[in-house]
Scaffold this active site. Structure first.
Site, PDB file in Angstrom:
ATOM      1  N   ASN A   1       0.869  -1.182   0.000  1.00 28.08           N
ATOM      2  CA  ASN A   1       0.000   0.000   0.000  1.00 28.08           C
ATOM      3  C   ASN A   1       0.898   1.222   0.000  1.00 28.08           C
ATOM      4  O   ASN A   1       1.942   1.218   0.647  1.00 28.08           O
ATOM      5  CB  ASN A   1      -0.865   0.027   1.258  1.00 28.08           C
ATOM      6  CG  ASN A   1      -1.896  -1.087   1.276  1.00 28.08           C
ATOM      7  OD1 ASN A   1      -1.548  -2.258   1.097  1.00 28.08           O
ATOM      8  ND2 ASN A   1      -3.142  -0.747   1.492  1.00 28.08           N
TER       9      ASN A   1
ATOM     10  N   GLU B   1      10.635  10.184  -1.588  1.00 28.09           N
ATOM     11  CA  GLU B   1      10.138  11.473  -2.038  1.00 28.09           C
ATOM     12  C   GLU B   1       8.767  11.303  -2.708  1.00 28.09           C
ATOM     13  O   GLU B   1       8.554  10.347  -3.444  1.00 28.09           O
ATOM     14  CB  GLU B   1      11.165  12.001  -3.044  1.00 28.09           C
ATOM     15  CG  GLU B   1      10.760  13.134  -3.912  1.00 28.09           C
ATOM     16  CD  GLU B   1      11.715  13.272  -5.109  1.00 28.09           C
ATOM     17  OE1 GLU B   1      11.600  14.267  -5.811  1.00 28.09           O
ATOM     18  OE2 GLU B   1      12.568  12.380  -5.321  1.00 28.09           O
TER      19      GLU B   1
ATOM     20  N   ASP C   1       9.952  -5.287 -13.891  1.00 29.73           N
ATOM     21  CA  ASP C   1       8.481  -5.216 -13.868  1.00 29.73           C
ATOM     22  C   ASP C   1       8.048  -3.936 -14.582  1.00 29.73           C
ATOM     23  O   ASP C   1       7.133  -3.244 -14.158  1.00 29.73           O
ATOM     24  CB  ASP C   1       7.968  -5.238 -12.426  1.00 29.73           C
ATOM     25  CG  ASP C   1       6.442  -5.396 -12.350  1.00 29.73           C
ATOM     26  OD1 ASP C   1       5.837  -5.905 -13.327  1.00 29.73           O
ATOM     27  OD2 ASP C   1       5.844  -4.998 -11.326  1.00 29.73           O
TER      28      ASP C   1
ATOM     29  N   ASP D   1       8.647   1.735  -8.515  1.00 26.12           N
ATOM     30  CA  ASP D   1       8.369   0.326  -8.208  1.00 26.12           C
ATOM     31  C   ASP D   1       9.567  -0.565  -8.542  1.00 26.12           C
ATOM     32  O   ASP D   1       9.508  -1.394  -9.450  1.00 26.12           O
ATOM     33  CB  ASP D   1       7.123  -0.115  -9.000  1.00 26.12           C
ATOM     34  CG  ASP D   1       6.431  -1.305  -8.342  1.00 26.12           C
ATOM     35  OD1 ASP D   1       6.944  -1.814  -7.335  1.00 26.12           O
ATOM     36  OD2 ASP D   1       5.372  -1.725  -8.860  1.00 26.12           O
TER      37      ASP D   1
HETATM   38  N1  LIG Z   1       7.013   8.246  -4.764  1.00 28.02           N
HETATM   39  C1  LIG Z   1       5.757   8.288  -5.186  1.00 28.02           C
HETATM   40  N2  LIG Z   1       5.117   9.466  -5.339  1.00 28.02           N
HETATM   41  C2  LIG Z   1       3.835   9.515  -5.773  1.00 28.02           C
HETATM   42  N3  LIG Z   1       3.102   8.438  -6.088  1.00 28.02           N
HETATM   43  C3  LIG Z   1       3.674   7.232  -5.961  1.00 28.02           C
HETATM   44  C4  LIG Z   1       5.026   7.088  -5.516  1.00 28.02           C
HETATM   45  N4  LIG Z   1       5.326   5.773  -5.491  1.00 28.02           N
HETATM   46  C5  LIG Z   1       4.226   5.135  -5.913  1.00 28.02           C
HETATM   47  N5  LIG Z   1       3.215   5.988  -6.201  1.00 28.02           N
HETATM   48  C6  LIG Z   1       1.856   5.666  -6.686  1.00 28.02           C
HETATM   49  O1  LIG Z   1       1.448   4.433  -6.132  1.00 28.02           O
HETATM   50  C7  LIG Z   1       1.276   3.460  -7.157  1.00 28.02           C
HETATM   51  C8  LIG Z   1       1.795   2.109  -6.675  1.00 28.02           C
HETATM   52  O2  LIG Z   1       3.181   2.200  -6.398  1.00 28.02           O
HETATM   53  P1  LIG Z   1       4.160   1.011  -6.808  1.00 28.02           P
HETATM   54  O3  LIG Z   1       4.039   0.748  -8.263  1.00 28.02           O
HETATM   55  O4  LIG Z   1       5.501   1.331  -6.267  1.00 28.02           O
HETATM   56  O5  LIG Z   1       3.578  -0.164  -5.957  1.00 28.02           O
HETATM   57  P2  LIG Z   1       2.725  -1.451  -6.395  1.00 28.02           P
HETATM   58  O6  LIG Z   1       2.558  -1.525  -7.870  1.00 28.02           O
HETATM   59  O7  LIG Z   1       1.550  -1.496  -5.531  1.00 28.02           O
HETATM   60  O8  LIG Z   1       3.730  -2.482  -5.977  1.00 28.02           O
HETATM   61  P3  LIG Z   1       3.504  -4.028  -5.995  1.00 28.02           P
HETATM   62  O9  LIG Z   1       2.991  -4.366  -7.377  1.00 28.02           O
HETATM   63  O10 LIG Z   1       4.913  -4.472  -5.723  1.00 28.02           O
HETATM   64  O11 LIG Z   1       2.505  -4.304  -4.909  1.00 28.02           O
HETATM   65  C9  LIG Z   1       2.026   4.010  -8.356  1.00 28.02           C
HETATM   66  O12 LIG Z   1       1.494   3.581  -9.574  1.00 28.02           O
HETATM   67  C10 LIG Z   1       1.881   5.497  -8.191  1.00 28.02           C
HETATM   68  O13 LIG Z   1       0.645   5.913  -8.725  1.00 28.02           O
HETATM   69 MG   LIG Z   2       3.521  -0.800  -9.517  1.00 26.57          MG
END
Ligand SMILES: Nc1ncnc2c1ncn2[C@@H]1O[C@H](COP(=O)(O)OP(=O)(O)OP(=O)(O)O)[C@@H](O)[C@H]1O
Ligand SMILES: [Mg+2]
Length: 276
Positions: free
Chosen positions: A77, A164, A208, A225
Site C-alpha cells: 500500500n 520522495e 516489472d 516500483d
Molecule cells: N514516490 C511516489 N510518489 C507519488 N506516487 C507514488 C510514488 N510511489 C508510488 N506511487 C503511486 O502508487 C502506485 C503504486 O506504487 P508502486 O508501483 O511502487 O507499488 P505497487 O505496484 O503497488 O507495488 P507491488 O505491485 O509491488 O505491490 C504508483 O502507480 C503510483 O501511482
Molecule cells: Mg507498480
C-alpha cells in the site's frame, strides 16, 4: 504452577500492544485508525510489526504525519505523508508499506535469492519481505546515483519504505498509461532510453516495467516500483530485460512505430537475446 496461555490471551495481548502503539503514534500526531469502518482495512496493513516500524520512522523525524492512501497494490500500500525538508519547509513523502500477509511471496524469493547482493539473508517470510523493502531502497539509491529519474529514497525500516513524493499539490503524477509527456514517438524513445541507461549506467534491470510503473512527471518519465530490479548477474536478468522491452513495445505499438525488441535488446546489451 506453569500454564500455557490460552490462544485468546495472545490475541488480546497483541491487540493491547497495537492499541498502545496506536496511542504512541497519536501522541506524535499520527492518526491511523479513524473509525470502526477503516479499522478493518487498516488492520490488514498496520499490524504490530508495521506500527513499530512506523513509530521508529516518525521518531527519527523522517515523516511528520501520514495522510490518505494513494494506491493498494498486490503486495504493498502506498500512502502520502508529510515531512519537514532540510530547510524546514513542509514537503511530501510517499510511504510504501509491504503487507506482511502478502500473497505474492514466492516471486519475491525468486528475485531476491538470485541476486548476489541479497542471497545470504535468512529465509523466513518476514525476512524476505524486509529484504525486499531494503532492496527497493538500494535500487532507488543506485538508480539516482546513475542520474536516472526515480523517487529519492529517504529511509526504510522493516517493511516500510519512505521516499520522495512525486506529484503536485498532494496529487501524484499520472502513470504513463494515463498521460504521455511528449508525442508517442518521442516518449517511446525516452522509455527505451530509460531502460538503456538503467542497464548501462546503473547496472540494473527493472524487471516489472510497464506503463503502470513509469510516472509522467513535470520534466518527463520517472521510474518507480523497483523492488524486483536485479543486477545483470542475476541468472534471469536477460529474460527480465527482454520482457521489459516487450512490455514497452506492446504499449507503444498501437501509438507509433516501434523498434524490433531483439534490436532494442542488442543495442542495449551488445549481445543477441536467446531465450533460456
Ligand atoms: N514516490 C511516489 N510518489 C507519488 N506516487 C507514488 C510514488 N510511489 C508510488 N506511487 C503511486 O502508487 C502506485 C503504486 O506504487 P508502486 O508501483 O511502487 O507499488 P505497487 O505496484 O503497488 O507495488 P507491488 O505491485 O509491488 O505491490 C504508483 O502507480 C503510483 O501511482
Ligand atoms: Mg507498480
Amino acid at each position: 504452577m506453569k500454564s500455557t496461555p490460552h490462544p485468546r490471551d495472545h490475541h488480546h495481548e497483541n491487540l493491547d500492544k497495537i492499541e498502545r502503539l496506536d496511542r504512541k503514534l497519536a501522541d506524535l500526531g499520527i492518526k491511523i485508525r479513524k473509525d470502526e469502518d477503516s479499522r478493518k482495512v487498516t488492520g490488514e496493513v498496520f499490524d504490530e510489526t508495521t506500527l513499530l516500524a512506523l513509530y521508529k520512522l516518525v521518531n527519527k523525524k523522517v515523516i511528520s504525519s501520514i495522510g490518505g492512501s494513494i494506491s493498494t497494490g498486490k503486495e504493498a500500500n502506498v500512502f502520502i505523508a508529510g515531512r519537514t525538508g532540510k530547510t524546514g519547509e513542509e514537503t511530501g513523502a510517499a510511504v510504501k508499506i509491504y503487507r506482511l500477509r502478502t500473497g505474492n511471496f514466492t516471486t519475491m524469493s525468486e528475485y531476491i535469492l538470485g541476486d548476489p547482493r541479497f542471497s545470504n539473508i535468512r529465509r523466513t517470510h518476514k525476512d524476505i519481505i524486509f529484504a525486499w523493502t531494503k532492496k527497493e531502497y538500494s535500487n532507488l539509491a543506485r538508480t539516482r546515483e546513475a542520474g536516472i529519474p526515480c523517487p529519492e529514497p529517504l529511509a526504510f525500516d522493516r517493511n516500510i519504505l519512505i521516499m520522495e513524493f512525486l506529484g503536485e499539490d498532494g496529487i501524484p503524477y499520472p502513470q504513463m498509461r494515463q498521460k504521455l509527456p511528449k508525442s508517442p514517438e518521442e516518449t517511446y524513445q525516452d522509455a527505451v532510453g530509460l531502460i538503456r541507461d538503467l542497464y548501462q549506467k546503473a547496472r540494473l534491470v527493472h524487471g516489472d516495467l510497464s506503463e503502470y510503473n513509469i510516472l509522467t512527471g513535470a520534466d518527463g518519465l520517472i521510474l518507480i516500483d523497483m523492488a524486483q530490479a536485479v543486477t545483470p548477474e542475476h541468472p534471469k536478468a536477460y529474460n527480465f530485460l527482454f520482457r521489459d522491452i516487450r512490455n514497452i513495445n506492446r504499449f507503444f505499438a498501437p501509438k507509433c512505430k516501434t523498434t524490433d525488441e531483439h534490436d532494442v535488446f542488442r543495442n542495449i546489451v551488445g549481445e543477441e537475446f536467446f531465450e533460456i
